[in-house]
Design a protein around this motif. Structure first.
Motif, PDB file in Angstrom:
ATOM      1  N   ARG A  54       0.862  -1.178  -0.075  1.00 56.03           N
ATOM      2  CA  ARG A  54      -0.061   0.193  -0.150  1.00 56.03           C
ATOM      3  C   ARG A  54       0.838   1.303   0.099  1.00 56.03           C
ATOM      4  O   ARG A  54       1.861   1.313   0.623  1.00 56.03           O
ATOM      5  N   LYS A  55       0.293   2.145  -0.620  1.00 56.56           N
ATOM      6  CA  LYS A  55       1.089   3.636  -0.722  1.00 56.56           C
ATOM      7  C   LYS A  55       1.573   4.347   0.560  1.00 56.56           C
ATOM      8  O   LYS A  55       2.875   4.497   0.912  1.00 56.56           O
ATOM      9  N   ASP A  56       0.706   4.109   1.813  1.00 57.87           N
ATOM     10  CA  ASP A  56       0.998   4.485   2.947  1.00 57.87           C
ATOM     11  C   ASP A  56       2.056   3.815   3.543  1.00 57.87           C
ATOM     12  O   ASP A  56       3.063   4.272   4.230  1.00 57.87           O
ATOM     13  N   ARG A  57       1.964   2.407   3.372  1.00 52.16           N
ATOM     14  CA  ARG A  57       3.111   1.516   4.125  1.00 52.16           C
ATOM     15  C   ARG A  57       4.421   1.889   3.252  1.00 52.16           C
ATOM     16  O   ARG A  57       5.263   1.501   3.918  1.00 52.16           O
ATOM     17  N   LYS A 100       9.836   3.663   3.609  1.00 46.72           N
ATOM     18  CA  LYS A 100      10.843   4.620   3.033  1.00 46.72           C
ATOM     19  C   LYS A 100      11.375   5.409   4.273  1.00 46.72           C
ATOM     20  O   LYS A 100      12.723   5.513   4.261  1.00 46.72           O
ATOM     21  N   LYS A 101      10.695   6.044   4.740  1.00 46.08           N
ATOM     22  CA  LYS A 101      11.133   6.863   6.194  1.00 46.08           C
ATOM     23  C   LYS A 101      11.959   6.042   7.040  1.00 46.08           C
ATOM     24  O   LYS A 101      13.142   6.439   7.479  1.00 46.08           O
TER      25      LYS A 101
END
Length: 117
Positions: A72-75, A80-81
């Motif tokens: 998912r995009k949020d994950r 990445k962070k």
């Protein structure tokens, strides 16, 4: 911990060389100090699945167990962070994808590659 995480945890404990410790569900702020120059203040309150330290509790390796939710995009943004924070702190991350199955020998190989690089 989820059932899958417990399985990984037990394997990691089994294959970990003497002199190393593994801790589940660790908060980044528990082992990464924010310095004035870092830009990730609020991000340090994220958890990683496992932290491997040496016997003196020096962080050596982070292990993340990734399932389909990590697509998912949020994950992906969160992952990445976390990777950027750990890179800045000089701590390597191993990602294991559950879709590939759980292989004790592969888990051991990946951990030892980093610990004894």
């Amino acid at each position: 911990m989820s059932k899958t995480e417990i399985t990984y945890f037990n394997i990691i404990k089994e294959v970990l060389p003497k002199g190393y410790l593994v801790f589940p569900q660790m908060n980044l702020a528990a082992f990464i100090d924010k310095t004035d120059g870092t830009k990730y203040r609020s991000e340090l309150f994220r958890n990683v699945d496992f932290l491997i330290t040496d016997y003196y509790y020096k962080p050596c390796v982070i292990i993340e167990i990734n399932d389909h939710t990590h697509l998912r995009k949020d994950r992906r943004i969160r992952d990445k962070k976390v990777k950027e924070i750990c890179n800045e702190a000089g701590i390597e991350i191993i990602n294991f994808w559950v879709s590939y199955g759980i292989s004790k020998s592969y888990i051991e190989k990946r951990i030892l590659e980093i610990l004894f690089a």
